[in-house]
Scaffold this motif. Structure first.
Motif, PDB file in Angstrom:
ATOM      1  N   MET A   1       1.068  -0.937  -0.627  1.00  0.00           N
ATOM      2  CA  MET A   1       0.346   0.260  -0.166  1.00  0.00           C
ATOM      3  C   MET A   1       1.029   1.085  -0.003  1.00  0.00           C
ATOM      4  N   THR A   2       2.151   1.467   0.093  1.00  0.00           N
ATOM      5  CA  THR A   2       3.115   2.067   0.975  1.00  0.00           C
ATOM      6  C   THR A   2       2.921   2.758  -0.933  1.00  0.00           C
ATOM      7  N   VAL A   3       3.252   1.902  -1.879  1.00  0.00           N
ATOM      8  CA  VAL A   3       3.441   2.305  -2.790  1.00  0.00           C
ATOM      9  C   VAL A   3       2.370   3.839  -3.827  1.00  0.00           C
ATOM     10  N   ALA A   4       1.187   3.280  -3.476  1.00  0.00           N
ATOM     11  CA  ALA A   4      -0.327   3.709  -4.084  1.00  0.00           C
ATOM     12  C   ALA A   4      -0.589   5.113  -2.762  1.00  0.00           C
ATOM     13  N   VAL A   5       0.463   5.660  -2.043  1.00  0.00           N
ATOM     14  CA  VAL A   5       0.197   6.529  -1.262  1.00  0.00           C
ATOM     15  C   VAL A   5       0.539   7.976  -2.308  1.00  0.00           C
ATOM     16  N   PRO A   6       0.756   8.407  -2.952  1.00  0.00           N
ATOM     17  CA  PRO A   6       0.723   9.129  -4.517  1.00  0.00           C
ATOM     18  C   PRO A   6      -0.717   8.909  -5.308  1.00  0.00           C
ATOM     19  N   TYR A   7      -0.525   7.901  -5.257  1.00  0.00           N
ATOM     20  CA  TYR A   7      -1.892   7.778  -6.729  1.00  0.00           C
ATOM     21  C   TYR A   7      -3.652   8.031  -5.623  1.00  0.00           C
ATOM     22  N   LYS A   8      -3.504   6.895  -5.203  1.00  0.00           N
ATOM     23  CA  LYS A   8      -4.325   7.074  -4.110  1.00  0.00           C
ATOM     24  C   LYS A   8      -4.522   7.319  -2.672  1.00  0.00           C
ATOM     25  N   PRO A   9      -4.193   8.097  -1.935  1.00  0.00           N
ATOM     26  CA  PRO A   9      -4.166   8.226  -0.711  1.00  0.00           C
ATOM     27  C   PRO A   9      -5.344   8.282   0.137  1.00  0.00           C
ATOM     28  N   ASN A  10      -6.575   8.728  -0.757  1.00  0.00           N
ATOM     29  CA  ASN A  10      -8.067   8.095   0.380  1.00  0.00           C
ATOM     30  C   ASN A  10      -7.538   7.430   0.571  1.00  0.00           C
ATOM     31  N   TRP A  11      -7.535   5.887  -0.532  1.00  0.00           N
ATOM     32  CA  TRP A  11      -7.870   4.874  -0.531  1.00  0.00           C
ATOM     33  C   TRP A  11      -6.904   3.688   0.947  1.00  0.00           C
ATOM     34  N   VAL A  12      -6.211   4.889   0.172  1.00  0.00           N
ATOM     35  CA  VAL A  12      -4.460   3.676   1.898  1.00  0.00           C
ATOM     36  C   VAL A  12      -5.318   4.368   3.016  1.00  0.00           C
ATOM     37  N   ILE A  13      -5.830   5.353   2.807  1.00  0.00           N
ATOM     38  CA  ILE A  13      -5.661   5.965   4.024  1.00  0.00           C
ATOM     39  C   ILE A  13      -6.945   4.851   4.760  1.00  0.00           C
ATOM     40  N   ALA A  14      -7.957   5.136   3.919  1.00  0.00           N
ATOM     41  CA  ALA A  14      -9.475   3.821   4.660  1.00  0.00           C
ATOM     42  C   ALA A  14      -8.991   2.626   5.051  1.00  0.00           C
ATOM     43  N   ASN A  15      -7.660   2.114   4.079  1.00  0.00           N
ATOM     44  CA  ASN A  15      -7.476   0.720   4.525  1.00  0.00           C
ATOM     45  C   ASN A  15      -6.623   0.585   5.847  1.00  0.00           C
ATOM     46  N   TRP A  16      -5.806   1.573   6.043  1.00  0.00           N
ATOM     47  CA  TRP A  16      -5.021   1.960   6.982  1.00  0.00           C
ATOM     48  C   TRP A  16      -5.263   2.003   8.187  1.00  0.00           C
ATOM     49  N   ARG A  17      -6.883   2.958   8.214  1.00  0.00           N
ATOM     50  CA  ARG A  17      -7.550   2.964   9.787  1.00  0.00           C
ATOM     51  C   ARG A  17      -8.244   2.308  10.019  1.00  0.00           C
ATOM     52  N   ARG A  18      -8.890   1.759   8.830  1.00  0.00           N
ATOM     53  CA  ARG A  18      -9.633   0.243   9.468  1.00  0.00           C
ATOM     54  C   ARG A  18      -8.982  -0.835   9.905  1.00  0.00           C
ATOM     55  N   ARG A  19      -8.014  -1.037   9.997  1.00  0.00           N
ATOM     56  CA  ARG A  19      -6.580  -2.404  10.462  1.00  0.00           C
ATOM     57  C   ARG A  19      -7.017  -1.714  11.247  1.00  0.00           C
ATOM     58  N   ALA A  20      -6.175  -0.665  11.350  1.00  0.00           N
ATOM     59  CA  ALA A  20      -5.893  -0.207  13.045  1.00  0.00           C
ATOM     60  C   ALA A  20      -7.187  -0.235  13.977  1.00  0.00           C
ATOM     61  N   ASP A  21      -8.299  -0.063  13.376  1.00  0.00           N
ATOM     62  CA  ASP A  21      -9.523   0.416  14.141  1.00  0.00           C
ATOM     63  C   ASP A  21     -10.135  -0.638  14.451  1.00  0.00           C
ATOM     64  N   LEU A  22      -9.709  -1.718  14.080  1.00  0.00           N
ATOM     65  CA  LEU A  22     -10.503  -3.421  14.166  1.00  0.00           C
ATOM     66  C   LEU A  22     -10.087  -3.539  15.734  1.00  0.00           C
ATOM     67  N   ILE A  23      -8.459  -3.191  15.837  1.00  0.00           N
ATOM     68  CA  ILE A  23      -7.592  -3.916  17.047  1.00  0.00           C
ATOM     69  C   ILE A  23      -7.745  -2.730  17.873  1.00  0.00           C
ATOM     70  N   MET A  24      -7.531  -1.597  17.500  1.00  0.00           N
ATOM     71  CA  MET A  24      -8.059  -0.897  19.308  1.00  0.00           C
ATOM     72  C   MET A  24      -9.210  -1.257  19.381  1.00  0.00           C
ATOM     73  N   GLY A  25      -9.790  -1.167  18.778  1.00  0.00           N
ATOM     74  CA  GLY A  25     -11.287  -1.444  18.993  1.00  0.00           C
ATOM     75  C   GLY A  25     -11.600  -3.249  19.888  1.00  0.00           C
ATOM     76  N   SER A  26     -11.140  -3.773  19.278  1.00  0.00           N
ATOM     77  CA  SER A  26     -11.088  -5.254  20.210  1.00  0.00           C
ATOM     78  C   SER A  26     -10.212  -5.475  21.761  1.00  0.00           C
ATOM     79  N   SER A  27      -9.555  -4.238  21.606  1.00  0.00           N
ATOM     80  CA  SER A  27      -8.508  -4.266  22.693  1.00  0.00           C
ATOM     81  C   SER A  27      -7.241  -5.573  23.075  1.00  0.00           C
ATOM     82  N   LYS A  28      -7.115  -5.913  21.663  1.00  0.00           N
ATOM     83  CA  LYS A  28      -5.495  -6.530  21.643  1.00  0.00           C
ATOM     84  C   LYS A  28      -4.718  -5.837  21.870  1.00  0.00           C
TER      85      LYS A  28
END
Length: 78
Positions: free
Chosen positions: A1-28
């Motif tokens: 996904m790092t390669v996609a940052v200059p081309y599709k930053p909104n997609w990258v943001i949504a994807n990484w936030r979703r993954r992080a939110d799942l971990i933080m929300g489950s208190s793991k």
């Protein structure tokens, strides 16, 4: 996904936030470092797309929602 940052930053943001939110929300706690790594990459995408204000707002939201999770807050402050 790092390669996609200059081309599709909104997609990258949504994807990484979703993954992080799942971990933080489950208190793991053992996976918080992974979540923080993804949030760092999302921050890079925010800055690359000129959305620093949105990044700051998201960070503030994280502090409000997860402020009692000392391990997570310590990793976020680094």
């Amino acid at each position: 996904m790092t390669v996609a940052v200059p081309y599709k930053p909104n997609w990258v943001i949504a994807n990484w936030r979703r993954r992080a939110d799942l971990i933080m929300g489950s208190s793991k706690g053992k996976y918080y470092s992974d979540a923080v790594d993804w949030l760092k990459q999302a921050r890079t995408a925010y800055l690359a797309s000129g959305k620093k204000v949105d990044c700051v707002k998201y960070r503030e939201k994280l502090t409000l929602v997860h402020g009692r999770k000392r391990k997570l807050m310590g990793l976020l402050k680094e």
